[in-house]
Design an enzyme around this catalytic site. Structure first.
Site, mmCIF file in Angstrom:
data_model
loop_
_atom_site.group_PDB
_atom_site.id
_atom_site.type_symbol
_atom_site.label_atom_id
_atom_site.label_comp_id
_atom_site.label_asym_id
_atom_site.label_seq_id
_atom_site.Cartn_x
_atom_site.Cartn_y
_atom_site.Cartn_z
ATOM 1 N N CYS A 16 0.818 -1.204 0.000
ATOM 2 C CA CYS A 16 0.000 0.000 0.000
ATOM 3 C C CYS A 16 0.851 1.253 0.000
ATOM 4 O O CYS A 16 1.990 1.259 0.458
ATOM 5 C CB CYS A 16 -0.872 0.065 1.249
ATOM 6 S SG CYS A 16 -1.908 -1.359 1.499
ATOM 7 N N GLY A 42 1.040 -0.167 -5.014
ATOM 8 C CA GLY A 42 -0.207 -0.940 -5.036
ATOM 9 C C GLY A 42 -1.020 -0.578 -6.250
ATOM 10 O O GLY A 42 -1.307 0.593 -6.467
ATOM 11 N N ASN A 119 -1.000 1.687 5.661
ATOM 12 C CA ASN A 119 0.061 0.926 5.000
ATOM 13 C C ASN A 119 0.712 0.060 6.071
ATOM 14 O O ASN A 119 1.206 0.589 7.065
ATOM 15 C CB ASN A 119 1.083 1.884 4.381
ATOM 16 C CG ASN A 119 2.288 1.174 3.764
ATOM 17 O OD1 ASN A 119 3.360 1.745 3.672
ATOM 18 N ND2 ASN A 119 2.129 -0.061 3.352
ATOM 19 N N GLY A 120 0.705 -1.240 5.872
ATOM 20 C CA GLY A 120 1.308 -2.144 6.854
ATOM 21 C C GLY A 120 0.396 -3.330 7.096
ATOM 22 O O GLY A 120 -0.504 -3.605 6.300
ATOM 23 N N TYR A 259 14.118 -2.643 -2.895
ATOM 24 C CA TYR A 259 13.185 -2.801 -4.007
ATOM 25 C C TYR A 259 11.943 -1.917 -3.962
ATOM 26 O O TYR A 259 11.558 -1.338 -4.978
ATOM 27 C CB TYR A 259 12.758 -4.281 -4.095
ATOM 28 C CG TYR A 259 11.711 -4.558 -5.135
ATOM 29 C CD1 TYR A 259 12.005 -4.419 -6.492
ATOM 30 C CD2 TYR A 259 10.419 -4.950 -4.784
ATOM 31 C CE1 TYR A 259 11.035 -4.656 -7.455
ATOM 32 C CE2 TYR A 259 9.458 -5.198 -5.743
ATOM 33 C CZ TYR A 259 9.771 -5.047 -7.080
ATOM 34 O OH TYR A 259 8.819 -5.279 -8.026
#
Ligand code: SF4
Length: 490
Positions: A16, A42, A119-120, A259
């Site tokens: 996300c 995402g 996010n997570g 990445y």
């Protein structure tokens, strides 16, 4: 058959990206731009919630930001008025991919509307959910994020901010959150700061984003990180900072530098761009794993900065021996399994004139299942490479991530199940080598990993920095099922 991202399925995937803006009329338009810059985090769905001082407005849809909030769809932005807005791009972490799981999630609490973008991943969400459902909560989604809403709603504190903090004290795992309330925008990071979140300013307008590239796209200045364990409340253009958790040594995700993050974002804890860190990783890889070869080739696009670093350090010329098609859509119609199998060739193609007759060093950021590596090595041989030496800009990925990153189960991670020799054989390379764990930390400017690492590196080391309650529960259930099966068989 229509499938999603068919050729990126051999990578870990960030789940996300989040973005918020406060203190400017038409905040939702800034959020749409910010989400567009965070699209790499995402691609399955996007959503924005705005607050106009009286009402909350939400638009959420499956698909890319550019499809949902495009020029052709200006009505979607016009329907999101107000001076505060938050948004989310998503790839499913927990909860099946369905519109009801697309964020921001919204609920009417006793103190008014509450929107949340996350996010997570909450690593005790299942445990908490069972408890909440048992005592009467009715969940609308299968997302772990909804747990935070229910805990907030049921807290005994009298103000929404304190209720929210009370809820956060019960959750474990990784969260960077942007919430919208009647009182203002709230942004916070979990006590270890596992997932990123940065603060910016565009004039007086306050911007919060997963990465600095989100600030750049709206012309905002980077101010600082939201610190691990910090919670800020933005009322219009004013910022209040709170630190509701006992201080702990931060553990931001090291894979952001390998990445996930865009190379033009700032690697805040390393004080440089992500691009500079990736080049340093490549240079360190060259020092640790030298090889006699004619050219260095990146697996595009994610292997490119590390390959430049490797080439500069080793003195071996850098060449673009693989060309990536940038025109493959997010979804692709695959009429047969055979074409899916050949998928890597649709995305990557060998630059034969460069590769033929050469001994090559092939640089990629990571190996997950090994399927893509195998195909790319074969592609290099088919194009006439005489030797193919694979070098990987991260240590072997041996463990799944439980902090908001899509990882295959351990049984499917190549490095978790094979020795270096077996992996080399599996991908059919002449040699294979990974950067060491200490080398990765050295590329970040540290002496090495040390006893108390500065980052989360659990997918390499297996040392998870938080309890994994749901995972433990699941393993116990599996054990129990195994006992029952054994008993039944006897
Ligand atoms: Fe990042 Fe790996 Fe930690 Fe997940 S386990 S947060 S991918 S370093």
């Amino acid at each position: 058959m229509l499938t999603t991202n068919p050729f990126d399925d051999d990578k870990l995937r960030e789940e996300c990206g989040i973005f918020g803006a406060s203190g400017v009329e038409g905040a939702a338009a800034l959020v749409a731009l910010g989400l567009h810059a965070l699209q790499h985090r995402g691609q399955e769905a996007a959503g924005i919630t705005s607050f106009d001082g009286t009402l909350f407005h939400t638009h959420r849809a499956m698909g890319l930001v550019g499809e949902t909030f495009s020029q052709q769809n200006e009505d979607a932005i016009r329907a999101l008025p107000g001076k505060a807005a938050c948004g989310h791009v998503r790839y499913a972490t927990t909860g099946e991919t369905a519109l009801r799981n697309v964020q921001p999630l919204f609920a009417e609490l006793s103190e008014g509307g509450f929107a949340i973008a996350h996010n997570g991943n909450i690593s005790n969400a299942m445990r908490l959910r069972q408890e909440l459902v048992r005592t009467g909560s009715i969940f609308q989604s299968t997302s772990d994020t909804e747990t935070i809403i229910h805990l907030t709603a049921r807290s005994n504190y009298d103000q929404l901010l304190y209720k929210f903090i009370d809820a956060l004290k019960r959750v474990e795992g990784a969260y960077s959150l942007i919430c919208l309330t009647r009182e203002g925008m709230i942004a916070c990071r979990d006590p270890l700061g596992i997932r990123p979140l940065v603060l910016g300013k565009r004039g007086d307008t306050v911007i919060v984003a997963s990465e600095t590239v989100g600030l750049d796209v709206v012309g905002a200045e980077f101010v600082r990180e939201i610190e691990p364990g910090e919670l800020i409340v933005v009322k219009g253009t004013e910022i209040e900072s709170h630190r509701p958790f006992p201080p702990r040594a931060p553990r931001p995700c090291i894979f952001e530098y390998v990445y996930f993050s865009r190379p033009d974002s700032k690697a805040v804890s390393a004080g440089r761009s992500v691009y500079a860190v990736r080049k340093a990783i490549g240079a360190q890889l060259a020092k640790e794993t030298p090889i006699d070869a004619d050219i260095v080739i990146p697996v595009p696009d994610s292997g490119t900065p590390a390959a430049i670093g490797y080439a500069q350090e080793s003195g071996i010329p850098f060449e673009l021996g693989i060309i990536r098609s940038h025109y493959m859509g997010r979804t692709f119609i695959q009429p047969t399994d055979e074409i899916r199998h050949e998928g890597v060739r649709l995305k990557h193609n060998a630059n034969r004139d460069v590769v033929a007759g050469k001994r090559i060093v092939l640089i990629d950021d990571s190996i997950v299942r090994g399927t893509t590596s195998h195909k790319i090595v074969q592609m290099m041989r088919d194009a006439g490479a005489t030797e193919v030496h694979m070098r990987i800009a991260s240590p072997p990925t041996k463990n799944p991530c439980f902090y908001g990153v899509d990882t295959p189960e351990k049984a499917k991670l190549l490095a978790a199940n094979k020795s270096l020799e077996q992996m080399t054989d599996h991908i059919k390379a002449d040699s294979l080598a990974f950067i060491s764990m200490d080398g990765l930390y050295k590329a970040l400017g540290e002496a090495g990993r040390g006893e108390q690492p500065s980052h989360c590196d659990a997918c390499f080391s297996g040392e998870y920095p938080t309890p994994l309650t749901d995972q433990r529960d699941r393993e116990n259930v599996d054990q129990f099922a195994l006992i029952e099966e054994t008993e039944a068989a006897e």
